[in-house]
Design a protein around this motif. Structure first.
Motif, PDB file in Angstrom:
ATOM      1  N   GLY A 105      13.499   2.180   0.018  1.00 49.73           N
ATOM      2  CA  GLY A 105      12.640   1.299  -0.749  1.00 49.73           C
ATOM      3  C   GLY A 105      13.365   0.567  -1.867  1.00 49.73           C
ATOM      4  N   GLN A 106      14.665   0.334  -1.685  1.00 52.27           N
ATOM      5  CA  GLN A 106      15.469  -0.288  -2.729  1.00 52.27           C
ATOM      6  C   GLN A 106      15.824  -1.744  -2.443  1.00 52.27           C
ATOM      7  OE1 GLN A 106      17.864   3.865  -3.257  1.00 52.27           O
ATOM      8  NE2 GLN A 106      18.821   2.119  -4.257  1.00 52.27           N
ATOM      9  N   VAL A 107      15.316  -2.300  -1.378  1.00 52.47           N
ATOM     10  CA  VAL A 107      15.498  -3.725  -1.092  1.00 52.47           C
ATOM     11  C   VAL A 107      14.377  -4.481  -1.794  1.00 52.47           C
ATOM     12  CG1 VAL A 107      15.564  -5.503   0.672  1.00 52.47           C
ATOM     13  CG2 VAL A 107      16.638  -3.289   1.100  1.00 52.47           C
ATOM     14  N   ILE A 108      14.741  -5.409  -2.660  1.00 49.01           N
ATOM     15  CA  ILE A 108      13.765  -6.103  -3.499  1.00 49.01           C
ATOM     16  C   ILE A 108      13.763  -7.602  -3.172  1.00 49.01           C
ATOM     17  CG2 ILE A 108      14.057  -4.384  -5.320  1.00 49.01           C
ATOM     18  CD1 ILE A 108      15.678  -6.548  -6.850  1.00 49.01           C
ATOM     19  N   PRO A 109      12.729  -8.339  -3.611  1.00 51.59           N
ATOM     20  CA  PRO A 109      12.710  -9.790  -3.383  1.00 51.59           C
ATOM     21  C   PRO A 109      13.893 -10.485  -4.045  1.00 51.59           C
ATOM     22  CG  PRO A 109      10.534  -8.998  -3.994  1.00 51.59           C
ATOM     23  CD  PRO A 109      11.476  -7.847  -4.211  1.00 51.59           C
ATOM     24  N   VAL A 110      14.411 -11.502  -3.389  1.00 52.14           N
ATOM     25  CA  VAL A 110      15.557 -12.244  -3.914  1.00 52.14           C
ATOM     26  C   VAL A 110      15.249 -12.820  -5.291  1.00 52.14           C
ATOM     27  CG1 VAL A 110      17.072 -14.224  -3.527  1.00 52.14           C
ATOM     28  CG2 VAL A 110      16.389 -12.794  -1.605  1.00 52.14           C
ATOM     29  N   SER A 111      14.016 -13.220  -5.501  1.00 51.28           N
ATOM     30  CA  SER A 111      13.624 -13.816  -6.782  1.00 51.28           C
ATOM     31  C   SER A 111      13.737 -12.848  -7.947  1.00 51.28           C
ATOM     32  CB  SER A 111      12.191 -14.349  -6.697  1.00 51.28           C
ATOM     33  OG  SER A 111      11.278 -13.293  -6.409  1.00 51.28           O
ATOM     34  N   VAL A 167      21.556 -15.784   0.438  1.00 53.55           N
ATOM     35  CA  VAL A 167      21.281 -14.359   0.243  1.00 53.55           C
ATOM     36  C   VAL A 167      20.503 -13.786   1.421  1.00 53.55           C
ATOM     37  CG1 VAL A 167      20.084 -12.658  -1.178  1.00 53.55           C
ATOM     38  CG2 VAL A 167      21.340 -14.537  -2.262  1.00 53.55           C
ATOM     39  N   PHE A 168      21.011 -12.684   1.965  1.00 56.93           N
ATOM     40  CA  PHE A 168      20.271 -11.968   3.008  1.00 56.93           C
ATOM     41  C   PHE A 168      19.318 -10.956   2.379  1.00 56.93           C
ATOM     42  CE2 PHE A 168      19.725  -8.178   5.615  1.00 56.93           C
ATOM     43  CZ  PHE A 168      19.073  -8.730   6.707  1.00 56.93           C
ATOM     44  N   TRP A 199      23.078  -5.172  -6.029  1.00 57.88           N
ATOM     45  CA  TRP A 199      24.014  -5.471  -4.946  1.00 57.88           C
ATOM     46  C   TRP A 199      23.368  -6.538  -4.067  1.00 57.88           C
ATOM     47  CZ3 TRP A 199      24.094   0.365  -3.318  1.00 57.88           C
ATOM     48  CH2 TRP A 199      24.625   1.126  -4.357  1.00 57.88           C
ATOM     49  N   VAL A 200      24.131  -7.550  -3.721  1.00 57.38           N
ATOM     50  CA  VAL A 200      23.583  -8.666  -2.965  1.00 57.38           C
ATOM     51  C   VAL A 200      24.374  -8.860  -1.678  1.00 57.38           C
ATOM     52  CG1 VAL A 200      22.986 -11.121  -2.991  1.00 57.38           C
ATOM     53  CG2 VAL A 200      22.880  -9.788  -5.120  1.00 57.38           C
TER      54      VAL A 200
END
Length: 230
Positions: free
Chosen positions: A82-88, A153-154, A95-96
């Motif tokens: 659950g650590q992937v967040i919106p790019v905004s 950004v992915f 980490w990107v």
């Protein structure tokens, strides 16, 4: 200095570190693999992120303390946590991962900020080329500051910095004497390959003999023979 500030301060000091003596022959790979590696099979952008976290004593935040040099594997793990967040929502310390030429998980770096419009991320990345260079973005020669449009950004991964167990870590490069903290007045390091970038934790792991020789655990999981000199 808070946790994220420590990360940012450290990676700024790594900018300009470059490969020497062959493709992907760089200190981050030498520490990760425990030996010198050369060739296209050893891309190290993800290794750079692993190295930073471990040098700062936050290795558990990267892949639960394990190793991976794969951006895709790291993304899958982070998504499950659950650590992937919106790019905004990207911010310094995240980490990107990037998509280049239609290839997902092509590259990764550490965000150090973004512009006022939120459309450009400021990054520090390993295994890339200089800012504004026409060189490879995913298999360059060093650690550089980059400006990346969010269109590339992915995903953005947010490390759980608040849960990081911070331990003092000492980096030893091209020196043979280390002043130890706490009760150890001095430790004379006997086995340090030149320019190997060995990181030694504070804590004593085990005694090597009854005459004052000890092993200290290093970042890369090996042991360093040191002299207890009190």
């Amino acid at each position: 200095m808070n946790t994220i500030a420590k990360v940012l301060n450290f990676i700024r000091g790594e900018i300009g570190t470059v490969e020497k003596g062959g493709a992907n022959n760089v200190i981050y790979n030498r520490v990760y693999y425990g030996k010198t590696v050369i060739g296209s099979a050893y891309a190290w952008c993800c290794v750079f992120v692993w190295y930073v976290m471990n040098v700062l004593g936050m290795g558990k935040l990267f892949y639960d303390g394990r190793k991976t040099a794969s951006c895709g594997t790291l993304w899958k793990w982070a998504k499950g946590k659950g650590q992937v967040i919106p790019v905004s929502e990207a911010q310094a310390g995240d980490w990107v991962e990037f998509t280049f030429n239609g290839v997902k998980h092509a590259h990764i770096g550490i965000c150090v900020g973004k512009d006022k419009t939120g459309t450009t991320l400021y990054m520090v990345e390993g295994n890339t080329s200089r800012l504004n260079s026409i060189g490879s973005q995913t298999n360059g020669d060093g650690v550089y500051f980059k400006k990346r449009p969010i269109s590339q950004v992915f995903c953005v991964i947010r490390p759980k910095y608040d849960s990081a167990p911070i331990r003092q870590v000492h980096t030893i490069r091209e020196i043979t004497v280390w002043s130890c903290p706490a009760k150890l007045d001095a430790c004379r390091v006997k086995v340090i390959p030149k320019d190997y970038g060995v990181q030694v934790y504070d804590e004593l792991i085990e005694s090597f003999s009854g005459e004052g020789d000890y092993f200290f655990r290093t970042i890369k999981g090996a042991y360093v023979l040191a002299k207890y000199c009190v």
